[in-house]
Design an enzyme around this catalytic site. Structure first.
Site, short mmCIF file in Angstrom:
data_model
loop_
_atom_site.label_atom_id
_atom_site.label_comp_id
_atom_site.label_asym_id
_atom_site.label_seq_id
_atom_site.Cartn_x
_atom_site.Cartn_y
_atom_site.Cartn_z
N LYS A 152 36.42 34.89 37.54
CA LYS A 152 37.58 34.35 36.79
C LYS A 152 37.82 33.07 36.94
O LYS A 152 37.38 32.22 37.91
CB LYS A 152 38.94 35.01 37.34
CG LYS A 152 38.81 36.66 37.07
CD LYS A 152 39.30 37.03 35.75
CE LYS A 152 39.05 38.52 35.21
NZ LYS A 152 39.93 39.32 35.66
N ARG A 200 35.80 45.55 41.02
CA ARG A 200 34.90 45.27 39.55
C ARG A 200 34.30 43.81 39.49
O ARG A 200 35.00 42.96 39.63
CB ARG A 200 35.97 45.41 38.52
CG ARG A 200 35.35 45.70 37.06
CD ARG A 200 36.46 45.70 36.07
NE ARG A 200 35.85 45.84 34.65
CZ ARG A 200 35.64 44.56 33.94
NH1 ARG A 200 35.84 43.46 34.26
NH2 ARG A 200 35.15 44.89 32.82
#
Length: 339
Positions: free
Chosen positions: A281, A316
């Site tokens: 991210k 994840r």
């Protein structure tokens, strides 16, 4: 009545006192709990003083999901069959490439494969459901027909896409809108009995990073997920089939993301497994000085380890081989290693 939030102070040290309780049936324990109030100071209490219902939620073993036990960390490998995902868009949007990458992820250590046909990165536009189905269902069907030996999750906000994925052989649902984008998603979950991950996001992908704002991000996200789980239960979805995802990076600033990661253990009070999806991210790139998404594996591993130390069950990630290696070293340090 003022609402009280219960955040177990998770530990994994070998020096575990007799009064400690096992956290969520997993590898962490706790003997103290932080009581958090919105309009007052927090306080620390002994775990033995927990109310009965909260004691059960925090200590109860999580049921297996799609055949996977939740008493050990699980790696969810990401397969984006999209041209525009933030990290790997366009790399696996041909069926042959997608299937090959799925096999690579499994061989590298993925316990679950999460397949998505629509990017939900900041600024992404909605994909028509027939196109999303055409991207995902054939890949799932081929993998299942060829004997793929790990559960497959469909990453979608749309009930028809989810239904077609389940028909093709998927075993889990992953809805980044927590069933808000398409309210019929709850019916798919209830009728199929498939586990469903409910994620918090503030706003739609097109606008969610414009100006994220919270009163208290940790408590606001908790309340939202608590409400969505209650809605699922009201429609016949068992709490044991729900996974909670605080939605790192979805309508959050860097400070919001860090606050959620520091407070991850609070989400065990929902009585569900927790999914952490922080892989590559932007906040990792900003803090870690890695502009290119595929250079953010070390930062992803750091966040993963922070999640492991708070008992997070599902991670994840894009970089499955590297995260799996890190997890093996973490496990050897914690539990020992036999040559």
């Amino acid at each position: 009545m003022e609402k009280i939030y219960y955040r177990p102070i998770a530990r994994s040290d070998d020096a575990r006192p007799d009064t400690a309780l096992t956290l969520a049936g997993g590898w962490c324990w706790f003997d103290e709990v932080e009581l958090i109030r919105r309009d007052g100071p927090s306080e620390i209490i002994p775990a033995a003083h927990l109310p009965e219902e909260m004691h059960e939620r925090l200590t109860g073993s999580r049921a297996p999901l799609a055949g996977l036990a939740m008493d050990a960390p699980r790696i969810m490998g990401i397969l984006n069959i999209t041209p525009d995902s933030f990290s790997d868009g366009g790399r696996f949007d041909v069926e042959e490439a997608a299937i090959a990458h799925a096999l690579e992820l499994r061989a590298a250590g993925a316990d679950i494969l999460d397949i998505g046909g629509e990017s939900t990165r900041p600024g992404a536009l909605e994909v028509p459901e027939d196109e999303e189905i055409a991207r995902t269902a054939p890949v799932i069907a081929t993998l299942v027909e060829d004997g793929f030996d790990a559960p497959i999750s469909i990453d979608t906000r749309k009930s028809l896409v989810a239904d077609q994925a389940l028909e093709a052989g998927a075993a889990m649902l992953n809805d980044v809108s927590a069933m808000e984008f398409d309210p019929a998603m709850v019916e798919v979950a209830a009728i199929s009995g498939a586990p469903i991950c409910l994620m918090h996001a503030q706003g739609l992908p097109e606008t969610m990073q414009d100006d994220p704002d919270y009163t208290d991000v940790l408590l606001d996200v908790y309340d939202y997920l608590e409400d969505r789980i209650a809605l699922a239960e009201a429609h016949g979805v068992a709490r044991a089939s729900v996974i909670a995802d605080p939605g790192i990076g979805f309508g959050k600033t860097i400070q919001h993301n860090l606050a959620l990661i520091r407070g991850l253990s609070l989400f065990h009070a929902l009585g569900c497994p927790i999914l952490l999806g922080a892989s590559r991210k932007r906040f990792i790139g900003t803090i870690g000085a890695a502009e290119e998404a595929d250079r953010r594996m070390p930062g992803t591993l750091a966040v993963t380890l922070a999640g492991l130390e708070q008992g997070v069950q599902i991670h994840r990630v894009h970089d499955v081989a590297e995260i799996a290696q890190g997890l093996r070293l973490w496990s050897a340090i914690k539990k020992g290693y036999e040559e």
